[in-house]
Motif scaffolding. Structure first.
Motif, PDB file in Angstrom:
ATOM      1  N   UNK A 138       0.819  -1.213   0.000  1.00  0.00           N
ATOM      2  CA  UNK A 138       0.000   0.000   0.000  1.00  0.00           C
ATOM      3  C   UNK A 138       0.851   1.261   0.000  1.00  0.00           C
ATOM      4  N   UNK A 139       2.018   1.204   0.632  1.00  0.00           N
ATOM      5  CA  UNK A 139       2.904   2.383   0.617  1.00  0.00           C
ATOM      6  C   UNK A 139       3.377   2.661  -0.803  1.00  0.00           C
ATOM      7  N   UNK A 140       3.588   1.608  -1.570  1.00  0.00           N
ATOM      8  CA  UNK A 140       3.967   1.786  -2.973  1.00  0.00           C
ATOM      9  C   UNK A 140       2.778   2.309  -3.780  1.00  0.00           C
ATOM     10  N   UNK A 141       1.613   1.770  -3.510  1.00  0.00           N
ATOM     11  CA  UNK A 141       0.401   2.180  -4.233  1.00  0.00           C
ATOM     12  C   UNK A 141       0.074   3.648  -3.968  1.00  0.00           C
ATOM     13  N   UNK A 142       0.217   4.060  -2.693  1.00  0.00           N
ATOM     14  CA  UNK A 142      -0.126   5.431  -2.308  1.00  0.00           C
ATOM     15  C   UNK A 142       1.107   6.308  -2.116  1.00  0.00           C
ATOM     16  N   UNK A 143       2.154   6.017  -2.843  1.00  0.00           N
ATOM     17  CA  UNK A 143       3.384   6.814  -2.762  1.00  0.00           C
ATOM     18  C   UNK A 143       3.096   8.282  -3.055  1.00  0.00           C
TER      19      UNK A 143
END
Length: 923
Positions: free
Chosen positions: A906-911
């Motif tokens: 999710x951190x990658x998705x919502x970078x």
């Protein structure tokens, strides 16, 4: 067909086009008294719903579960999803609702009623407040809607003011074109979103609607002055802004490093890929052309089917039979999943599988016995797939039994083979591909009660696949002896490859990964559209509340539908074909899907998206209850539509009159984000509060959003077990405290008088039997740790070319566990616990007890949080509906690591969200 069915008219009953005043007035008698204000709807039940009303992350046609191939191999999805990103529990199969002639009788009489939302789940104290929770929820929702109304009015007023200023500016500019543009600073006013930075306010008022590329560049800061980000334009040129991941600007007072004097670190920093902050260039991606250049290496095909060993055969009427590999592949797919009772015991699954299996047997010459005689397989119940299951299950166990080093090597080989397909070059930028693997053949499972579950998904061949790639790029080569169906250069498409599957004839696409620019922009636009709805929500609600009493049936139905969509997050619903699952949404609800229970409760029971059952009991405004009763009047019968004068396209067309691009699904995103935004504003920052309590505060707010926006889920089957384990952990810590207190007595026996016997007694709820069982568990845990450490050390030795340690070494290491067991046995016998540790003192022991108190408090907080969340889909709200920037704001404002809320995936998705806002940002 029965006579009653024969006599039923082919044309379904339809509501009158208008509602007469006499009919309208006659129906008012049953309504509870109201002060005229339309009450917000609330949900009374907390299940059994799971994922019906959520936007699933795109999977490019692949399911989230690991697909089990017919040959027993696992064919994992492209992205490694973590626990936070997958559904929290498996879907529950439900029985169809029984027909009911009475509107006031619930559709499912035998269905265990879902639990009610509790005061604790809403963060309320139920002990000292006699107000019913339903009333509290309505008051909470009404308060939030009132704020939304005021916010919308302020926003429109500000927008008009901004447009007036722009018009005045344009007139001045036309009058004096030759004069240099001087940006005047106006007095700071409070921004619509509540931020207080004067510079931001000036920027907002002066040029917020001016495209970023056309904004006048800011004045260069004088020497010694600090640069203020707020005064620097985001775009100085027409090209998108690029920023280095590390600031390479020289420190104040130091001379710039000459080219020849550059260090190795400088070179590495320059070589690092520049970060593209597309969210600072919102104009990007608005056109139809999505890319200029596109290069990729195509797709990865699943391995060919490996026939079973000759001694492994399906049995028919007790006789082993052999068959053509194509037919055996289908039998293998069924046999390998006998442990999945949910599927293989489903009559629909069995029927669809057997039909496809028989069709393939007919094509390939049927089965044969050991003598080569033809065996025609005609009955499913005479087939025995157990030999196939036993073989594949044994193969699975072998795979599990591989050492960590062997598993690591297999994964490394697989990754090396797939590495060329994992990324593509999109407009010269390296982007991760979301799912580059073609789906393997296997039995279709579907979600919920899908009518095609069990059908065989055929192997996809290169001749079925269309490749999308740049004109100048090298087209990837198909497998030897094959060719692609077509090669396209569709610059308006964001897909890399596509094919049509045989189950639902749906097109499957290979797209970029969730953390790519394109996917990020899609999420960004979704939440920005929800923010735009803030300006219009009051007018929409005012209009539909007025039209709830319209004399025109179409208007009244539309207003009622918008009310249900806004208040209960129902999907709009689309028309379905005859061969598709009978799933519905708000506009396509039928008579049997809605039960009315006076005075104001509506029971929904239908199959929603993905054939997941939607069951909810909701309390609605009296006028809405009356309208639904009106829409359900005779001569309508089961099968007739409730909103028969409304279509999804008509509803969305009506909504687009308020705001460009507004559709029914935007309400879910808006309501969740707006609610969360309001709850975060009410939170106070307590610097001394432990992180675990801050996380709970966030979860409490998230849970309120989920309840108010009706994002619910079935209680996980493992919930009770998890709660028991957590309770065992807490009891284990309490027992540790008991042992430490006994050690204190061993040092100073007089403490018993000083602190009292109760202080040194065994904690409540624990007895001698529990102690004995707990001690045995501690000894076994110690043995397992020693064994794992021994195996790990042996693997390391083998990897380094050394000899493995002998079993005798393991026995010697186990002596530690043996000593622990003997010590516990002696303690139970003497009822005395000797002091432990280096230089034991009462003070040290008291400090240890305090530390254990903190750990117990933490576990109690987690336990309470988990219990309150058991029926609420927090992930649904957090991932799909709450603007991720709000979570980032909470993280920064309350100093809680973002890792506590977003997994790595999710951190990658919502970078984009993590990097684009600070703690002052507001939805």
């Amino acid at each position: 067909m029965s006579d009653s069915e024969d006599d039923r008219p082919l044309i379904k009953a339809k509501s009158d086009s208008t509602i007469s005043k006499s009919t309208d007035k006659a129906m008012d008698n049953d309504l509870p008294t109201s002060n005229g204000a339309v009450k917000p709807g609330i949900s009374l039940a907390m299940g059994p719903v799971d994922d019906m009303d959520i936007d699933k992350p795109t999977t490019n046609g692949a399911t989230k579960r690991k697909t089990s191939m017919p040959n027993g191999k696992s064919y994992k999805d492209a992205s490694d999803s973590e626990e936070d990103d997958v559904p929290l529990q498996k879907r529950r199969k439900t029985k169809p609702a029984s027909d009911s002639e009475d509107d006031d009788v619930p559709l499912v009489k035998k269905q265990q009623q879902p639990p009610r939302a509790t005061a604790a789940q809403m963060g309320e104290d139920s002990e000292d407040d006699d107000v019913p929770l339903g009333q509290k929820l309505q008051q909470e929702k009404a308060k939030i809607e009132k704020k939304a109304e005021k916010e919308a009015q302020v926003l429109r007023k500000e927008e008009k003011s901004t447009q007036a200023k722009k018009l005045a500016k344009k007139v001045d500019s036309d009058d004096d074109d030759d004069k240099p543009l001087v940006k005047k600073k106006t007095p700071a006013k409070k921004e619509v979103n509540g931020t207080t930075s004067a510079k931001k306010q000036i920027k907002e008022e002066s040029d917020d609607d001016v495209p970023l590329r056309k904004k006048a560049p800011a004045k260069k800061a004088k020497k010694g002055e600090s640069d203020d980000e707020d005064d620097v334009p985001l775009k100085k040129k027409a090209t998108p802004k690029k920023v280095k991941k590390e600031d390479a600007s020289p420190a104040k007072g130091k001379s710039k490093v000459k080219k020849s004097e550059k260090t190795e670190d400088d070179a590495d920093a320059e070589a690092e890929e520049e970060e593209y902050r597309w969210w600072e260039d919102p104009a990007k991606g608005d056109g139809t052309i999505k890319w200029t250049t596109l290069e990729h290496n195509g797709v990865v095909f699943p391995p060919e089917y490996e026939p079973l060993p000759k001694h492994v055969q399906m049995m028919y009427e007790g006789v082993p039979v052999s068959m053509h590999p194509d037919a055996e592949e289908i039998a293998h797919a069924f046999g390998s999943m006998l442990n999945s009772a949910h599927n293989v015991e489903n009559p629909t699954f069995q029927k669809n599988f057997f039909n496809d299996f028989k069709d393939m047997l007919d094509k390939t010459g049927h089965a044969k016995d050991k003598d080569g005689n033809k065996v025609k397989i005609v009955k499913f119940d005479k087939c025995d797939f157990k030999p196939i299951f036993n073989y594949t299950d044994a193969e699975r166990e072998k795979k599990k039994a591989l050492s960590a080093a062997e598993k690591k090597q297999i994964k490394a080989e697989k990754d090396e083979k797939e590495a060329p397909f994992m990324h593509c070059m999109w407009d010269g930028r390296k982007q991760k591909v979301g799912n580059f693997r073609v789906e393997p053949p296997g039995l279709f499972r579907g979600r919920g009660e899908h009518p095609k579950t069990g059908k065989f998904k055929k192997r996809v061949l290169p001749e079925q696949i269309t490749i999308n790639i740049g004109k100048e790029a090298t087209v990837p080569k198909p497998p030897e002896g094959h060719k692609w169906k077509e090669v396209k250069h569709d610059q308006e498409g964001t897909w890399l490859a596509m094919w049509q599957e045989n189950i639902n004839n749906a097109y499957k696409y290979v797209m970029l990964a969730a953390n790519s620019d394109i996917k990020g922009q899609s999420d960004y636009k979704k939440f920005e559209k929800a923010r735009e709805l803030k300006k219009h929500i009051d007018r929409i609600r005012k209009d539909y509340k007025k039209e709830l009493k319209s004399e025109t049936m179409a208007e009244r139905q539309r207003a009622t539908a918008v009310y249900l969509i806004d208040q209960f997050a129902l999907r709009a619903g689309n028309e379905k074909g005859e061969d598709e699952a009978d799933t519905v949404g708000c506009c396509s609800l039928k008579m049997e899907h809605v039960t009315l229970r006076p005075p104001d409760t509506v029971i929904f029971d239908f199959l929603g998206k993905d054939s997941i059952r939607f069951y909810d009991e909701v309390q609605v405004d009296p006028q809405v209850f009356k309208n639904l009763k009106l829409f359900k009047r005779a001569p309508k019968v089961d099968g007739d539509e409730i909103f028969d004068r409304l279509t999804t396209s008509g509803l969305n067309k009506h909504l687009s009159n308020y705001m460009t691009g507004l559709t029914a699904k935007v309400f879910r995103t808006y309501n969740a984000s707006w609610t969360m935004s309001n709850l975060l504003k009410e939170m106070k920052n307590d610097a001394g509060k432990p992180i675990i309590e801050k996380v709970k505060d966030y979860n409490d707010a998230n849970r309120k959003v989920a309840i108010l926006c009706n994002h619910k889920r079935t209680v996980a089957a493992t919930h009770a077990t998890q709660m028991e384990k957590m309770e065992d952990k807490i009891n284990g810590l309490r027992y540790q405290q008991y042992r430490i207190r006994q050690m204190m007595l061993g040092l100073e026996p007089k403490l018993k008088k000083k602190k009292g016997e109760e202080f040194f007694a065994l904690p409540d709820g624990l007895d001698n039997d529990w102690v004995k069982e707990h001690q045995a568990a501690l000894v076994e845990e110690q043995r397992q740790k020693i064994k794992k450490k021994f195996e790990k050390d042996n693997e390391k030795r083998v990897a380094e070319g050394e000899k493995e340690m002998k079993a005798k070494e393991l026995e010697e290491r186990m002596s530690v566990a043996d000593e622990l067991e003997a010590k516990f046995k002696e303690e139970r016998k003497t009822k005395k616990i000797e002091p432990e540790g280096k230089g034991p003192t009462v003070e040290k022991y008291e400090e240890n007890i305090k530390k254990l108190d903190q750990r117990i408090a933490t576990l109690n907080t987690q336990s309470e949080d988990r219990e309150n969340n058991k029926e609420v889909a927090l992930g649904t709200s957090k991932i799909n509906y709450i603007d991720p920037r709000l979570t980032v704001v909470f993280s920064k404002k309350f100093d809680v690591p973002i890792e506590r809320f977003f997994s790595k995936t999710l951190r990658e998705k919502f970078d984009w969200a993590i990097k684009s806002v600070d703690e002052d940002w507001e939805f």
